[in-house]
Write a protein that holds these residues in place. Structure first.
Motif, PDB file in Angstrom:
ATOM      1  N   GLY A  98      -3.724  -4.625  -7.376  1.00  0.00           N
ATOM      2  CA  GLY A  98      -2.378  -5.125  -7.672  1.00  0.00           C
ATOM      3  C   GLY A  98      -1.310  -4.617  -6.878  1.00  0.00           C
ATOM      4  N   ASP A  99      -1.329  -3.153  -6.441  1.00  0.00           N
ATOM      5  CA  ASP A  99      -0.129  -2.863  -5.445  1.00  0.00           C
ATOM      6  C   ASP A  99      -0.703  -3.535  -4.067  1.00  0.00           C
ATOM      7  N   GLU A 100      -1.703  -3.638  -3.619  1.00  0.00           N
ATOM      8  CA  GLU A 100      -1.738  -4.419  -2.207  1.00  0.00           C
ATOM      9  C   GLU A 100      -1.270  -5.726  -2.311  1.00  0.00           C
ATOM     10  N   GLU A 101      -1.658  -6.787  -3.301  1.00  0.00           N
ATOM     11  CA  GLU A 101      -0.909  -7.948  -3.458  1.00  0.00           C
ATOM     12  C   GLU A 101       0.524  -7.913  -3.560  1.00  0.00           C
ATOM     13  N   LEU A 105       1.318  -0.953  -1.612  1.00  0.00           N
ATOM     14  CA  LEU A 105       0.309   0.044  -1.457  1.00  0.00           C
ATOM     15  C   LEU A 105       0.529   0.900  -0.088  1.00  0.00           C
ATOM     16  N   GLU A 106       0.789   0.168   0.841  1.00  0.00           N
ATOM     17  CA  GLU A 106       1.376   0.867   2.121  1.00  0.00           C
ATOM     18  C   GLU A 106       2.405   1.961   1.774  1.00  0.00           C
ATOM     19  N   LEU A 107       3.214   1.669   1.111  1.00  0.00           N
ATOM     20  CA  LEU A 107       4.323   2.868   0.724  1.00  0.00           C
ATOM     21  C   LEU A 107       3.699   4.095  -0.038  1.00  0.00           C
ATOM     22  N   VAL A 108       2.574   3.627  -0.775  1.00  0.00           N
ATOM     23  CA  VAL A 108       1.634   4.830  -1.270  1.00  0.00           C
ATOM     24  C   VAL A 108       1.082   5.472  -0.546  1.00  0.00           C
ATOM     25  N   LEU A 109       0.389   4.797   0.738  1.00  0.00           N
ATOM     26  CA  LEU A 109      -0.613   5.593   1.625  1.00  0.00           C
ATOM     27  C   LEU A 109       0.240   6.153   2.398  1.00  0.00           C
ATOM     28  N   ALA A 110       1.710   6.123   2.444  1.00  0.00           N
ATOM     29  CA  ALA A 110       2.551   6.951   3.391  1.00  0.00           C
ATOM     30  C   ALA A 110       2.596   8.451   2.885  1.00  0.00           C
ATOM     31  N   ARG A 117      -9.442   9.295  -1.172  1.00  0.00           N
ATOM     32  CA  ARG A 117      -9.029  10.264  -2.454  1.00  0.00           C
ATOM     33  C   ARG A 117      -7.829   9.333  -3.410  1.00  0.00           C
ATOM     34  N   LEU A 118      -7.213   8.353  -2.761  1.00  0.00           N
ATOM     35  CA  LEU A 118      -6.279   7.569  -3.491  1.00  0.00           C
ATOM     36  C   LEU A 118      -7.270   6.561  -4.296  1.00  0.00           C
ATOM     37  N   ARG A 260     -12.258   1.283   5.029  1.00  0.00           N
ATOM     38  CA  ARG A 260     -12.464   0.742   6.344  1.00  0.00           C
ATOM     39  C   ARG A 260     -11.371  -0.456   6.847  1.00  0.00           C
ATOM     40  N   ARG A 261     -11.050  -1.179   5.767  1.00  0.00           N
ATOM     41  CA  ARG A 261     -10.555  -2.536   6.325  1.00  0.00           C
ATOM     42  C   ARG A 261      -8.837  -2.269   6.625  1.00  0.00           C
ATOM     43  N   ASP A 262      -8.270  -3.340   7.041  1.00  0.00           N
ATOM     44  CA  ASP A 262      -6.890  -3.221   7.532  1.00  0.00           C
ATOM     45  C   ASP A 262      -6.161  -3.812   6.332  1.00  0.00           C
ATOM     46  N   ILE A 263      -5.450  -2.876   5.670  1.00  0.00           N
ATOM     47  CA  ILE A 263      -4.623  -3.525   4.784  1.00  0.00           C
ATOM     48  C   ILE A 263      -3.391  -4.347   5.021  1.00  0.00           C
ATOM     49  N   ALA A 264      -2.885  -3.884   6.423  1.00  0.00           N
ATOM     50  CA  ALA A 264      -1.685  -4.793   6.883  1.00  0.00           C
ATOM     51  C   ALA A 264      -2.272  -6.488   7.203  1.00  0.00           C
ATOM     52  N   GLN A 265      -3.244  -6.474   7.058  1.00  0.00           N
ATOM     53  CA  GLN A 265      -3.803  -8.025   7.401  1.00  0.00           C
ATOM     54  C   GLN A 265      -4.050  -8.639   6.061  1.00  0.00           C
TER      55      GLN A 265
END
Length: 270
Positions: A98-101, A105-110, A117-118, A260-265
């Motif tokens: 949900g956050d990724e779409e 999500l990148e803001l959370v992972l910052a 852990r997330l 392992r995957r690239d969230i930015a893509q």
């Protein structure tokens, strides 16, 4: 696991989680209160007993005139598990995907929290929400047990039924969570979880009525949840292990893919 992340996710979604818990409980309480009218209706029970055996098996309508049979076919046999499965799939699909779409999500992972852990924290938060729904349901059912006339159901068996119901919900939540974490797509997670829910229901209800497909019910989480008749026989630990095991497998695979995957893509794996 991060307690901070788990608490924040529960706090941010408290209204939705509590709303689902109360809605599921309200439906269960409404049909539970109908036991003196419907379950003790000898005419209705006789009419249901006249149904073809295959139909009664498909809808768990055996022994409808007994309190365990009535609750196993109406309250806990169809309405409550279907509602809980819808809640579980939607919550599990939203936890990561949900956050990724939404692009947040990148803001959370910052923040200083790793991907694993997330993911683990949010998965456990979803499971905690399902546990909350089960707890509210059990408390209300025990509260109305005597006034509504189903005191013949022991506290232990009601607790056993609720325990397996919670594991059932956690199983489907974990399936949707795993698909969402692996793909990064909420649509895929919702569709995949919903599809497997429907297949599991058919595998426990209608497919076993076809010659040669009786074995399908033993692969269904619906059968693992209800097939041991917890309202009459208590907890079936082997079925609990299957529900927990399938959920854990999907969640583990999803968390591994997410790490392992690239969230930015757009959710594509490396």
């Amino acid at each position: 696991m991060s307690i901070t992340v788990l608490r924040k996710y529960l706090r941010d979604n408290r209204r939705g989680f509590l709303g689902w818990a109360l809605s599921i409980t309200a439906v269960a309480a409404m049909y539970s209160s109908m036991w003196p009218v419907m379950g003790k209706n000898s005419g209705l029970a006789g009419a249901i007993d006249s149904f073809p055996e295959a139909l009664r098996d498909a809808f768990h309508l055996q022994d409808y005139g007994t309190v365990a049979g009535y609750f196993g076919s109406t309250v806990y046999g169809l309405l409550v598990p279907i509602l809980l499965a819808v809640f579980a799939v939607s919550a599990g699909a939203r936890a990561i995907a949900g956050d990724e779409e939404a692009g947040t999500l990148e803001l959370v992972l910052a923040h200083p929290v790793g991907r694993v852990r997330l993911a683990v924290s949010r998965w456990l938060a979803v499971l905690a929400a399902i546990l909350l729904a089960g707890t509210v349901l059990l408390v209300v059912e025990l509260a109305i047990r005597v006034p509504a006339g189903f005191a013949a159901l022991s506290t232990a068996n009601l607790a056993a039924m609720t325990f397996q119901l919670v594991l059932f919900g956690c199983c489907f939540a974990s399936i949707a969570f795993g698909i969402g974490a692996w793909t990064g797509r909420r649509t895929y997670a919702t569709a995949g979880g919903g599809y497997l829910t429907v297949v599991a229901y058919l595998g426990d209800s209608f497919l076993p009525q076809i010659n040669g497909l009786h074995w399908s019910q033993y692969l269904s989480p619906f059968h693992w949840y209800l097939g041991g008749e917890p309202l009459a026989n208590g907890i079936r630990w082997s079925h609990c292990a299957l529900l927990a095991g399938v959920g854990l497998i999907f969640a583990t695979i999803g968390i591994g893919g997410f790490s392992r995957r690239d969230i930015a893509q757009g959710g594509a794996r490396d």
